[in-house]
Design a protein around this motif. Sequence first.
Motif, PDB file in Angstrom:
ATOM      1  N   ASP A   1     101.539  11.516 -34.603  1.00 37.67           N
ATOM      2  CA  ASP A   1     101.226  10.162 -34.178  1.00 37.67           C
ATOM      3  C   ASP A   1     101.802   9.184 -35.201  1.00 37.67           C
ATOM      4  OD1 ASP A   1      99.781  11.177 -32.028  1.00 37.67           O
ATOM      5  OD2 ASP A   1      97.899  11.233 -33.181  1.00 37.67           O
ATOM      6  N   GLY A   2     102.052   7.968 -34.771  1.00 34.14           N
ATOM      7  CA  GLY A   2     102.495   6.959 -35.713  1.00 34.14           C
ATOM      8  C   GLY A   2     103.954   6.588 -35.617  1.00 34.14           C
ATOM      9  N   VAL A   3     104.734   7.257 -34.753  1.00 35.43           N
ATOM     10  CA  VAL A   3     106.122   6.848 -34.553  1.00 35.43           C
ATOM     11  C   VAL A   3     106.109   5.509 -33.815  1.00 35.43           C
ATOM     12  CG1 VAL A   3     108.324   7.392 -33.454  1.00 35.43           C
ATOM     13  CG2 VAL A   3     106.940   9.229 -34.480  1.00 35.43           C
ATOM     14  N   ILE A   4     106.762   4.493 -34.376  1.00 34.15           N
ATOM     15  CA  ILE A   4     106.764   3.184 -33.719  1.00 34.15           C
ATOM     16  C   ILE A   4     108.088   2.877 -33.031  1.00 34.15           C
ATOM     17  CG2 ILE A   4     105.003   2.276 -35.263  1.00 34.15           C
ATOM     18  CD1 ILE A   4     107.160   0.771 -36.761  1.00 34.15           C
ATOM     19  N   LEU A   5     109.148   3.581 -33.407  1.00 36.40           N
ATOM     20  CA  LEU A   5     110.454   3.398 -32.780  1.00 36.40           C
ATOM     21  C   LEU A   5     111.261   4.656 -33.019  1.00 36.40           C
ATOM     22  CD1 LEU A   5     112.265   1.206 -31.331  1.00 36.40           C
ATOM     23  CD2 LEU A   5     113.248   0.758 -33.600  1.00 36.40           C
ATOM     24  N   ALA A   6     112.137   4.975 -32.074  1.00 40.47           N
ATOM     25  CA  ALA A   6     113.001   6.138 -32.237  1.00 40.47           C
ATOM     26  C   ALA A   6     114.330   5.882 -31.535  1.00 40.47           C
ATOM     27  CB  ALA A   6     112.349   7.397 -31.670  1.00 40.47           C
ATOM     28  N   ALA A   7     115.362   6.507 -32.038  1.00 36.07           N
ATOM     29  CA  ALA A   7     116.634   6.587 -31.326  1.00 36.07           C
ATOM     30  C   ALA A   7     116.687   7.956 -30.672  1.00 36.07           C
ATOM     31  CB  ALA A   7     117.801   6.395 -32.288  1.00 36.07           C
ATOM     32  N   TRP A   8     117.136   7.989 -29.437  1.00 32.66           N
ATOM     33  CA  TRP A   8     117.164   9.246 -28.673  1.00 32.66           C
ATOM     34  C   TRP A   8     118.550   9.440 -28.093  1.00 32.66           C
ATOM     35  CZ3 TRP A   8     115.984   9.731 -22.916  1.00 32.66           C
ATOM     36  CH2 TRP A   8     116.012  11.079 -22.512  1.00 32.66           C
ATOM     37  N   SER A   9     119.084  10.631 -28.263  1.00 32.12           N
ATOM     38  CA  SER A   9     120.368  11.002 -27.669  1.00 32.12           C
ATOM     39  C   SER A   9     120.236  12.355 -26.995  1.00 32.12           C
ATOM     40  CB  SER A   9     121.465  11.079 -28.733  1.00 32.12           C
ATOM     41  OG  SER A   9     122.687  11.550 -28.164  1.00 32.12           O
ATOM     42  N   GLN A  10     120.800  12.455 -25.796  1.00 31.26           N
ATOM     43  CA  GLN A  10     120.831  13.746 -25.113  1.00 31.26           C
ATOM     44  C   GLN A  10     122.043  14.576 -25.538  1.00 31.26           C
ATOM     45  OE1 GLN A  10     119.355  13.812 -20.927  1.00 31.26           O
ATOM     46  NE2 GLN A  10     119.513  11.576 -21.073  1.00 31.26           N
ATOM     47  N   MET A  11     122.930  13.993 -26.366  1.00 28.97           N
ATOM     48  CA  MET A  11     124.083  14.723 -26.895  1.00 28.97           C
ATOM     49  C   MET A  11     123.826  15.016 -28.361  1.00 28.97           C
ATOM     50  SD  MET A  11     128.151  13.699 -27.090  1.00 28.97           S
ATOM     51  CE  MET A  11     128.448  13.807 -25.331  1.00 28.97           C
ATOM     52  N   ASP A  12     123.128  16.094 -28.610  1.00 28.69           N
ATOM     53  CA  ASP A  12     122.772  16.495 -29.962  1.00 28.69           C
ATOM     54  C   ASP A  12     122.766  18.020 -29.981  1.00 28.69           C
ATOM     55  OD1 ASP A  12     121.531  16.558 -32.627  1.00 28.69           O
ATOM     56  OD2 ASP A  12     120.925  14.503 -32.189  1.00 28.69           O
ATOM     57  N   GLY A  13     122.321  18.604 -31.073  1.00 23.78           N
ATOM     58  CA  GLY A  13     122.251  20.058 -31.140  1.00 23.78           C
ATOM     59  C   GLY A  13     122.550  20.579 -32.523  1.00 23.78           C
ATOM     60  N   HIS A  14     122.862  21.858 -32.592  1.00 23.27           N
ATOM     61  CA  HIS A  14     123.145  22.484 -33.883  1.00 23.27           C
ATOM     62  C   HIS A  14     123.956  23.761 -33.660  1.00 23.27           C
ATOM     63  CE1 HIS A  14     119.916  25.387 -32.959  1.00 23.27           C
ATOM     64  NE2 HIS A  14     119.206  24.344 -32.582  1.00 23.27           N
ATOM     65  N   GLY A  15     124.604  24.188 -34.729  1.00 24.12           N
ATOM     66  CA  GLY A  15     125.361  25.435 -34.710  1.00 24.12           C
ATOM     67  C   GLY A  15     125.060  26.238 -35.953  1.00 24.12           C
ATOM     68  N   ASN A  16     125.668  27.412 -36.032  1.00 24.97           N
ATOM     69  CA  ASN A  16     125.442  28.316 -37.158  1.00 24.97           C
ATOM     70  C   ASN A  16     126.614  28.185 -38.128  1.00 24.97           C
ATOM     71  OD1 ASN A  16     125.004  30.395 -38.936  1.00 24.97           O
ATOM     72  ND2 ASN A  16     124.685  31.970 -37.384  1.00 24.97           N
ATOM     73  N   SER A  17     126.442  27.341 -39.138  1.00 30.15           N
ATOM     74  CA  SER A  17     127.557  27.086 -40.055  1.00 30.15           C
ATOM     75  C   SER A  17     127.970  28.328 -40.827  1.00 30.15           C
ATOM     76  CB  SER A  17     127.195  25.959 -41.026  1.00 30.15           C
ATOM     77  OG  SER A  17     126.166  26.353 -41.913  1.00 30.15           O
ATOM     78  N   SER A  18     127.069  29.292 -40.985  1.00 34.01           N
ATOM     79  CA  SER A  18     127.425  30.499 -41.746  1.00 34.01           C
ATOM     80  C   SER A  18     128.489  31.330 -41.033  1.00 34.01           C
ATOM     81  CB  SER A  18     126.180  31.358 -41.999  1.00 34.01           C
ATOM     82  OG  SER A  18     125.681  31.913 -40.793  1.00 34.01           O
ATOM     83  N   ARG A  19     128.750  31.055 -39.766  1.00 35.70           N
ATOM     84  CA  ARG A  19     129.789  31.764 -39.015  1.00 35.70           C
ATOM     85  C   ARG A  19     131.152  31.084 -39.093  1.00 35.70           C
ATOM     86  NH1 ARG A  19     129.097  35.670 -35.724  1.00 35.70           N
ATOM     87  NH2 ARG A  19     130.717  34.941 -34.294  1.00 35.70           N
TER      88      ARG A  19
END
Length: 376
Positions: free
Chosen positions: A134-152
Motif C-alpha cells: 500500500d502507499g503507491v501514489i503514482l506509477a509508470a506502466w509499460s506492457q513492453m518490459d521483461g527480463h532475460g538471462n544475462s549469464s547466457r
Amino acid sequence: MTPTDSFDTAVIGGGLMGCGTALRLARGGRRVVVLERRGLCMEASGVNAGSLSPMIKRAALMPYALRSYDMWQNTREWLGGDIEAHRKSGLILAFTEREAELLEKMMRERIEAGAPAEMIGGNRAKEIEPSLADGVILAAWSQMDGHGNSSRTGHVFHHAMTEAGVDIRQGTTVQGIAKTGAGFEIGTDKGDVRAETVVLAGGAWLGRMGQWLGVDLPIGCKVNQMSVTERMPRILSTVVNAQNGLLTMKQPPNGTVVIGGGWQARGDIDMDPGTREIIPGCLTGNVQVAVHAIPAMRQARLVRSWIGLEALTPDMLPLIGPLPGVDGAFVIGACRGGWEIGPCLGEILGDHMLGREPALPLFDPGRPQPQARWAA
C-alpha cells in the motif's frame, strides 16, 4: 607473424558490444578476431540483472532500446541460441510526492521519445501487481518490459561468432597497440596480432584502452551489485522498479527473485573480480527498498550477491564511432543499461564500419562532455 595473425578487424574486449560488433562485421565478410583477457561476457555483460525495460532508459536512447528489445526477443533467429527472454509488463513506483514529481517529469520526456508507457495511479498499479505494498501514489506502466538471462550472453554469442568465422581468443591479454602504416599492431601475452582496423570495446576499461592510442576517453565506473533469493512461490508477475528505476525486482520462471541496481558496491578496474566488495549497508538498504515495495519479500532469504562494473560517461550517453584523431580505430561502450541496448549498438557500429547506413545514429566519442560527476 603468420597469416592467421593478420585480420581486417581486431575487436578488443569480448563483452556484449564487442561481440555484437564482431558478429556484424564477420557476417559482412570481414576477417575478425576478438581478443578477450578473460572469457566472453564475463564482466558486466554476463553479471547484470537482465532487465529488458525500455521505459527506464533515457529519452535519447529510446529508439535503440526499442530496437534491441525486439532483437532480444528473437535471439534464436539472429544468434541461433536462446537468451531466455521473457515478455512481461513493468512498473516504476513512486511512494512520495517528491518521487511522483520526479517520475512524472522523467516519464514525460521518455513517452514523448516513444517509450511505450503510461502514467497510472496507485490503485491501478496494485490491480496490475497485487503484491505491491500500500502507499503507491503514482506509477509508470509499460506492457513492453521483461527480463532475460544475462549469464547466457557469452554462450549464445560464442555460438553465433563461431558460425560466422570469428577468431575468438579468450584468455588473451592485450598489452598495447601501435599504429602502423598498414593499420595496427596489437601486442598480447600470446604474441602480436595485426589488423587494418581496431575496435575498443572494453567497457569500464575503455579509458585505459584509449590511452594506448593517445586518446583520453571520459569513462567513469558504476559498481553495481545484484542479489538473488532462494526459490519462492510466485509473488511477481511484472518487473517492478523502485527509486525511479534505479532498483529492479524480477522473478524468473525458477521462482528466485533478482534484485539489481540501487546502492552500489566497492570496486574498480584494478581489482581482481574476486576482491570487489559488497558493502553490507548498501546491500541491506537495497533489500529494505525491495521489502518496502513488495512486502512478501520479507519471507525471502538471499542466497547470493555479486558485483559488475558498468562504464558510463559524464553525459550518460554511449561512445560509438571513430576514435578521435586515429584513423581506422573505433570505440563502442559506456552505455547505461548497456546489456539491454547492446545488440542494437553493435549492429549500428558494424554497419558503419562496413560502409552501410546504420539504422540509427552513432554517438560521437569526441563530443564535448560536461564536468564528470565522479571527478573530485
